[in-house]
Motif scaffolding. Structure first.
Motif, PDB file in Angstrom:
ATOM      1  N   ARG A   1      24.969   2.079 -23.387  1.00 26.42           N
ATOM      2  CA  ARG A   1      23.579   1.998 -23.046  1.00 26.42           C
ATOM      3  C   ARG A   1      23.053   2.746 -22.107  1.00 26.42           C
ATOM      4  O   ARG A   1      23.641   2.724 -20.952  1.00 26.42           O
ATOM      5  CB  ARG A   1      23.505   0.361 -22.579  1.00 26.42           C
ATOM      6  N   ARG A   2      21.809   3.454 -22.281  1.00 25.64           N
ATOM      7  CA  ARG A   2      21.259   4.035 -21.178  1.00 25.64           C
ATOM      8  C   ARG A   2      20.975   3.376 -20.041  1.00 25.64           C
ATOM      9  O   ARG A   2      20.453   2.177 -19.925  1.00 25.64           O
ATOM     10  CB  ARG A   2      20.037   4.741 -21.732  1.00 25.64           C
ATOM     11  N   GLU A   3      21.071   3.903 -18.836  1.00 23.95           N
ATOM     12  CA  GLU A   3      20.839   3.293 -17.556  1.00 23.95           C
ATOM     13  C   GLU A   3      19.795   4.495 -16.785  1.00 23.95           C
ATOM     14  O   GLU A   3      19.812   5.451 -17.100  1.00 23.95           O
ATOM     15  CB  GLU A   3      22.154   3.117 -16.900  1.00 23.95           C
TER      16      GLU A   3
ATOM     17  N   GLU B   1      25.044   7.696 -26.851  1.00 24.11           N
ATOM     18  CA  GLU B   1      24.012   6.987 -25.825  1.00 24.11           C
ATOM     19  C   GLU B   1      22.706   6.467 -26.441  1.00 24.11           C
ATOM     20  O   GLU B   1      22.117   7.185 -27.285  1.00 24.11           O
ATOM     21  CB  GLU B   1      23.721   7.974 -24.660  1.00 24.11           C
TER      22      GLU B   1
ATOM     23  N   THR C   1      19.382   3.496 -26.305  1.00 27.61           N
ATOM     24  CA  THR C   1      18.376   2.740 -25.417  1.00 27.61           C
ATOM     25  C   THR C   1      18.875   1.079 -25.592  1.00 27.61           C
ATOM     26  O   THR C   1      19.086   0.266 -24.883  1.00 27.61           O
ATOM     27  CB  THR C   1      17.069   2.889 -25.809  1.00 27.61           C
ATOM     28  N   SER C   2      19.164   0.778 -26.901  1.00 29.64           N
ATOM     29  CA  SER C   2      19.370  -0.460 -27.066  1.00 29.64           C
ATOM     30  C   SER C   2      20.880  -0.736 -28.134  1.00 29.64           C
ATOM     31  O   SER C   2      20.479  -0.693 -29.283  1.00 29.64           O
ATOM     32  CB  SER C   2      18.223  -1.160 -27.838  1.00 29.64           C
ATOM     33  N   PRO C   3      21.913  -1.003 -27.825  1.00 30.14           N
ATOM     34  CA  PRO C   3      22.986  -0.987 -28.715  1.00 30.14           C
ATOM     35  C   PRO C   3      22.791  -2.208 -29.638  1.00 30.14           C
ATOM     36  O   PRO C   3      23.226  -2.141 -30.709  1.00 30.14           O
ATOM     37  CB  PRO C   3      24.168  -1.413 -27.595  1.00 30.14           C
TER      38      PRO C   3
ATOM     39  N   HIS D   1      24.794   5.908 -16.812  1.00 36.57           N
ATOM     40  CA  HIS D   1      26.015   5.671 -17.999  1.00 36.57           C
ATOM     41  C   HIS D   1      26.828   6.797 -18.316  1.00 36.57           C
ATOM     42  O   HIS D   1      27.731   6.650 -18.972  1.00 36.57           O
ATOM     43  CB  HIS D   1      25.053   5.077 -19.327  1.00 36.57           C
TER      44      HIS D   1
END
Ligand SMILES: Cc1cc2nc3c(=O)[nH]c(=O)nc-3n(C[C@H](O)[C@H](O)[C@H](O)COP(=O)(O)OP(=O)(O)OC[C@H]3O[C@@H](n4cnc5c(N)ncnc54)[C@H](O)[C@@H]3O)c2cc1C
Length: 231
Positions: free
Chosen positions: A162-164, A139, A141-143, A169
């Motif tokens: 991507r964290r939501e 997991e 923040t920015s793939p 997610h």
């Protein structure tokens, strides 16, 4: 106190890997011929009782040097330290010391984590079976920012979520992990404490034995300086 009992090292290399990561090599005579189990962590001392844990992805006993990937999340002394590091900077560290023993992780295996786990994931390469038959799931923040970093580590086949907001997610991530789980699989869950706890509970509900899973929490919102309590 770590400064009294710690080993002295020096920064030998600093590689900027994307905006938020640094690949750091630390070396020194104090680090020659130390015992290292793949997955061990080192704790760097920042004076007094303050220390932060990072996981070597490689260790060269003859040269007395170790390499780790540090994530700069932007809100702590460890994060600021990584950003400030220059070749020749001195440091004090304890370890390598026990966190998770990756040498005993049989294949097939599932490795879950986040940005703080990339170094540990890359340490799998130093085990007997390397990356073979390991499914890596992170997991992040920015793939977009993480993909080149994972490429650099040879982990380009990892699955990224991507964290939501409100950890939404994790529904899809949980389905992915449980869907890919094979009966004989071993799992290593690292990274954010709440995510690990949720995945662990979901796996147990599915009838996966607790003996198949190793959990090591690396951080939790609002808490500083985890040292890695294994369950
Ligand atoms: C056994 C072990 C091995 C580890 N190995 C590595 C490693 O190889 N590479 C690596 O980068 N990290 C690793 N970590 C995680 C790292 O030690 C923590 O992220 C640590 O909190 C960083 O220290 P800090 O001073 O930057 O932040 P702290 O002062 O500890 O925390 C300040 C604030 O930042 C928050 N925070 C901490 N981490 C994150 C994060 N990732 N994202 C968002 N907020 C965060 C905390 O919750 C707190 O609110 C490891 C941790 C353990 C326990």
């Amino acid at each position: 106190m770590l400064r009294l009992f710690g080993r002295r090292g020096e920064v030998q290399q600093v590689e900027r890997v994307g905006e938020h990561f640094r690949l750091i090599t630390i070396g020194g005579n104090d680090l020659v011929d130390r015992a290292w189990t793949v997955g061990d962590m080192t704790q760097f001392s920042f004076g007094g009782w303050e220390s932060r844990a990072y996981t070597p992805l490689s260790y060269d006993a003859a040269r007395g040097s170790l390499e780790f990937l540090g994530y700069m999340h932007g809100n702590g002394i460890g994060s600021a330290w990584l950003e400030s590091l220059r070749i020749g900077d001195p440091c004090v560290l304890v370890g390598p010391r026990t966190a998770v023993n990756l040498d005993v992780v049989t294949r097939p295996a599932m490795f879950f984590g986040d940005e703080t786990s990339f170094s540990t994931a890359a340490a799998m390469r130093a085990t007997l079976h390397g990356y073979r038959a390991v499914s890596f799931v992170f997991e992040v923040t920015s793939p977009e920012n993480c993909a080149p970093v994972l490429d650099r580590l040879g982990l380009d086949e990892a699955t990224l979520f991507r964290r939501e907001a409100d950890d939404r997610h994790l529904d899809a991530l949980e389905r992915h992990v449980l869907g890919a789980f094979q009966p004989s699989m071993r799992a290593v869950f690292t990274g954010k404490a709440a995510s690990i706890a949720r995945l662990y509970k979901a796996a147990r509900r599915e009838g996966i034995s607790g003996k198949q899973i190793t959990n090591v929490a690396y951080w939790a919102p609002g808490r500083k300086g985890f040292s890695g309590v294994q369950r």
